[in-house]
Scaffold this motif. Structure first.
Motif, PDB file in Angstrom:
ATOM      1  N   SER A 125       0.928  -1.164  -0.114  1.00 13.21           N
ATOM      2  CA  SER A 125       0.049  -0.014   0.095  1.00 13.21           C
ATOM      3  C   SER A 125       1.021   1.369  -0.090  1.00 13.21           C
ATOM      4  CB  SER A 125      -1.124   0.026   1.226  1.00 13.21           C
ATOM      5  OG  SER A 125      -1.845   1.143   1.080  1.00 13.21           O
ATOM      6  N   LYS A 126       1.845   1.297   0.748  1.00 14.09           N
ATOM      7  CA  LYS A 126       2.794   2.456   0.900  1.00 14.09           C
ATOM      8  C   LYS A 126       3.497   2.799  -0.300  1.00 14.09           C
ATOM      9  CE  LYS A 126       3.507   2.152   5.965  1.00 14.09           C
ATOM     10  NZ  LYS A 126       4.475   1.942   6.845  1.00 14.09           N
ATOM     11  N   GLU A 127       4.055   1.593  -1.043  1.00  9.47           N
ATOM     12  CA  GLU A 127       4.770   1.664  -2.460  1.00  9.47           C
ATOM     13  C   GLU A 127       3.689   2.364  -3.386  1.00  9.47           C
ATOM     14  OE1 GLU A 127       6.463  -2.091  -3.262  1.00  9.47           O
ATOM     15  OE2 GLU A 127       8.151  -1.451  -1.863  1.00  9.47           O
ATOM     16  N   PHE A 128       2.463   1.734  -3.409  1.00 11.12           N
ATOM     17  CA  PHE A 128       1.546   2.285  -4.434  1.00 11.12           C
ATOM     18  C   PHE A 128       1.246   3.790  -4.156  1.00 11.12           C
ATOM     19  CE2 PHE A 128      -3.016   3.254  -5.627  1.00 11.12           C
ATOM     20  CZ  PHE A 128      -2.820   2.556  -6.898  1.00 11.12           C
ATOM     21  N   ASP A 129       1.233   4.171  -2.852  1.00  9.79           N
ATOM     22  CA  ASP A 129       0.778   5.667  -2.734  1.00  9.79           C
ATOM     23  C   ASP A 129       2.187   6.449  -3.075  1.00  9.79           C
ATOM     24  OD1 ASP A 129      -1.630   5.123  -1.505  1.00  9.79           O
ATOM     25  OD2 ASP A 129      -0.614   4.834   0.552  1.00  9.79           O
ATOM     26  N   ILE A 130       3.151   5.941  -3.096  1.00  7.78           N
ATOM     27  CA  ILE A 130       4.648   6.506  -3.811  1.00  7.78           C
ATOM     28  C   ILE A 130       4.359   6.606  -5.056  1.00  7.78           C
ATOM     29  CG2 ILE A 130       7.133   6.339  -3.878  1.00  7.78           C
ATOM     30  CD1 ILE A 130       7.228   5.085  -0.892  1.00  7.78           C
ATOM     31  N   VAL A 131       4.263   5.669  -5.835  1.00 12.78           N
ATOM     32  CA  VAL A 131       3.980   5.641  -7.289  1.00 12.78           C
ATOM     33  C   VAL A 131       2.796   6.739  -7.767  1.00 12.78           C
ATOM     34  CG1 VAL A 131       3.488   4.410  -9.524  1.00 12.78           C
ATOM     35  CG2 VAL A 131       4.909   3.327  -7.386  1.00 12.78           C
ATOM     36  N   ARG A 132       1.744   6.716  -6.933  1.00 13.41           N
ATOM     37  CA  ARG A 132       0.848   7.864  -7.220  1.00 13.41           C
ATOM     38  C   ARG A 132       1.069   9.067  -7.005  1.00 13.41           C
ATOM     39  NH1 ARG A 132      -4.234   6.455  -4.029  1.00 13.41           N
ATOM     40  NH2 ARG A 132      -2.847   7.300  -2.420  1.00 13.41           N
ATOM     41  N   GLU A 133       1.735   9.338  -6.036  1.00 11.12           N
ATOM     42  CA  GLU A 133       2.286  10.583  -5.661  1.00 11.12           C
ATOM     43  C   GLU A 133       3.352  11.207  -6.794  1.00 11.12           C
ATOM     44  OE1 GLU A 133       1.171  12.958  -3.809  1.00 11.12           O
ATOM     45  OE2 GLU A 133      -0.299  11.473  -2.862  1.00 11.12           O
ATOM     46  N   LYS A 134       4.292  10.152  -7.179  1.00 13.90           N
ATOM     47  CA  LYS A 134       5.196  10.637  -8.229  1.00 13.90           C
ATOM     48  C   LYS A 134       4.584  10.905  -9.595  1.00 13.90           C
ATOM     49  CE  LYS A 134       9.436   8.453  -6.625  1.00 13.90           C
ATOM     50  NZ  LYS A 134      10.428   9.424  -6.606  1.00 13.90           N
ATOM     51  N   LEU A 135       3.678   9.999 -10.038  1.00 12.01           N
ATOM     52  CA  LEU A 135       2.935  10.516 -11.049  1.00 12.01           C
ATOM     53  C   LEU A 135       2.062  11.541 -11.006  1.00 12.01           C
ATOM     54  CD1 LEU A 135       1.763   6.806 -11.960  1.00 12.01           C
ATOM     55  CD2 LEU A 135       3.294   8.205 -13.291  1.00 12.01           C
ATOM     56  N   ILE A 136       1.403  12.084 -10.030  1.00  9.20           N
ATOM     57  CA  ILE A 136       0.780  13.200  -9.974  1.00  9.20           C
ATOM     58  C   ILE A 136       1.593  14.471  -9.823  1.00  9.20           C
ATOM     59  CG2 ILE A 136      -0.919  14.598  -8.232  1.00  9.20           C
ATOM     60  CD1 ILE A 136      -2.136  12.034  -7.388  1.00  9.20           C
ATOM     61  N   GLU A 137       2.902  13.960  -9.220  1.00 12.48           N
ATOM     62  CA  GLU A 137       3.771  15.101  -9.081  1.00 12.48           C
ATOM     63  C   GLU A 137       4.406  15.505 -10.565  1.00 12.48           C
ATOM     64  OE1 GLU A 137       8.549  15.494  -7.451  1.00 12.48           O
ATOM     65  OE2 GLU A 137       6.947  14.606  -6.089  1.00 12.48           O
ATOM     66  N   TRP A 138       4.645  14.592 -11.307  1.00 10.77           N
ATOM     67  CA  TRP A 138       5.141  14.933 -12.414  1.00 10.77           C
ATOM     68  C   TRP A 138       3.885  15.578 -13.221  1.00 10.77           C
ATOM     69  CZ3 TRP A 138       3.493  13.296 -17.425  1.00 10.77           C
ATOM     70  CH2 TRP A 138       4.218  13.837 -18.504  1.00 10.77           C
ATOM     71  N   ALA A 139       2.838  14.948 -13.218  1.00  9.40           N
ATOM     72  CA  ALA A 139       1.635  15.746 -13.975  1.00  9.40           C
ATOM     73  C   ALA A 139       1.352  17.132 -13.649  1.00  9.40           C
ATOM     74  CB  ALA A 139       0.557  14.991 -14.023  1.00  9.40           C
ATOM     75  N   ASN A 140       1.449  17.626 -12.519  1.00  9.13           N
ATOM     76  CA  ASN A 140       1.460  18.590 -11.868  1.00  9.13           C
ATOM     77  C   ASN A 140       2.534  19.731 -12.563  1.00  9.13           C
ATOM     78  OD1 ASN A 140      -1.051  18.056 -10.897  1.00  9.13           O
ATOM     79  ND2 ASN A 140      -0.171  18.044  -8.848  1.00  9.13           N
ATOM     80  N   LYS A 141       3.697  19.202 -12.278  1.00  4.89           N
ATOM     81  CA  LYS A 141       5.067  19.871 -12.964  1.00  4.89           C
ATOM     82  C   LYS A 141       4.991  20.266 -14.119  1.00  4.89           C
ATOM     83  CE  LYS A 141       8.751  17.782 -11.813  1.00  4.89           C
ATOM     84  NZ  LYS A 141      10.103  16.947 -11.659  1.00  4.89           N
ATOM     85  N   ASN A 142       4.411  19.393 -15.079  1.00  6.53           N
ATOM     86  CA  ASN A 142       4.385  19.664 -16.572  1.00  6.53           C
ATOM     87  C   ASN A 142       2.989  20.082 -17.131  1.00  6.53           C
ATOM     88  OD1 ASN A 142       7.090  18.544 -17.280  1.00  6.53           O
ATOM     89  ND2 ASN A 142       6.389  16.864 -16.335  1.00  6.53           N
ATOM     90  N   THR A 143       2.256  20.602 -16.225  1.00  8.49           N
ATOM     91  CA  THR A 143       0.882  21.064 -16.419  1.00  8.49           C
ATOM     92  C   THR A 143       0.333  20.188 -17.352  1.00  8.49           C
ATOM     93  OG1 THR A 143       1.697  22.380 -18.670  1.00  8.49           O
ATOM     94  CG2 THR A 143       1.580  23.611 -16.664  1.00  8.49           C
ATOM     95  N   PHE A 144       0.237  18.952 -16.711  1.00  7.08           N
ATOM     96  CA  PHE A 144      -0.599  17.776 -17.526  1.00  7.08           C
ATOM     97  C   PHE A 144      -1.891  17.614 -16.777  1.00  7.08           C
ATOM     98  CE2 PHE A 144      -0.774  13.200 -17.870  1.00  7.08           C
ATOM     99  CZ  PHE A 144      -0.680  13.326 -19.241  1.00  7.08           C
ATOM    100  N   SER A 145      -2.788  17.215 -17.477  1.00  5.95           N
ATOM    101  CA  SER A 145      -4.186  16.875 -16.645  1.00  5.95           C
ATOM    102  C   SER A 145      -4.147  15.390 -16.441  1.00  5.95           C
ATOM    103  CB  SER A 145      -5.217  17.236 -17.634  1.00  5.95           C
ATOM    104  OG  SER A 145      -5.543  16.268 -18.574  1.00  5.95           O
ATOM    105  N   THR A 146      -4.803  15.277 -15.020  1.00  6.65           N
ATOM    106  CA  THR A 146      -5.195  14.092 -14.445  1.00  6.65           C
ATOM    107  C   THR A 146      -6.802  13.983 -14.224  1.00  6.65           C
ATOM    108  OG1 THR A 146      -5.057  14.898 -12.098  1.00  6.65           O
ATOM    109  CG2 THR A 146      -2.899  13.876 -13.260  1.00  6.65           C
ATOM    110  N   LYS A 147      -7.170  12.885 -14.507  1.00  3.55           N
ATOM    111  CA  LYS A 147      -8.567  12.673 -14.254  1.00  3.55           C
ATOM    112  C   LYS A 147      -9.100  12.784 -12.620  1.00  3.55           C
ATOM    113  CE  LYS A 147      -9.057   9.648 -17.961  1.00  3.55           C
ATOM    114  NZ  LYS A 147      -9.359   8.391 -18.589  1.00  3.55           N
TER     115      LYS A 147
END
Length: 147
Positions: A125-147
């Protein structure tokens, strides 16, 4: 820097496979006994269904057990795909990242090559949360839309 995360099928697949084969053996034994023909036909159907379920879950567990780790680098993510295929996606190829908030929680990555899924039940569960946070962080940094 490359982060690696354990990505394996849950052990419940192993238990479902073994349970399906055991249930199939019980229904198979009942099918071979003497009795009404309609009852034997119904138990034979349950025998076949449980045997298929057991073999399917065991095959999935055994085939996906050693697929390797999920890897996230500075500009790519490497995900194990269906069966033994591995997909390496550059972040520039990703079109959208969405999280399906059902009972099994899945991150859906839509790219130029199709859809890829990262399932929470296959990770800690903790590793999944880390992966999700990294993907959201990258998306926000690159002005990328998430659903």
């Amino acid at each position: 820097m490359i982060n690696e995360f354990r990505y394996r099928p849950p052990f419940k697949y192993l238990f479902l496979g073994i349970g399906g084969i055991l249930a199939a053996s019980i229904f198979g034994g009942v099918t071979l006994e003497k009795g009404e023909i309609w009852f034997r036909i119904i138990t034979f159907i349950f025998f076949v269904l449980n045997l298929a379920l057991g073999i399917g879950f065991l095959a999935l567990f055994i085939n996906k057990f050693n697929v390797g780790k999920l890897k996230i680098g500075d500009d790519f993510i490497e995900i194990s795909g269906r069966w033994k295929n591995r997909t390496k996606l550059n972040f520039t190829e990703i079109k959208s990242i969405g999280e399906i908030d059902t009972y099994d929680q899945v991150i859906e990555i839509k790219s130029e090559n199709g859809f890829n899924l990262i399932e929470k039940q296959w990770m800690k569960s903790k590793e999944f949360d880390i992966v999700r946070e990294k993907l959201i962080e990258w998306a926000n940094k690159n002005t990328f839309s998430t659903k």
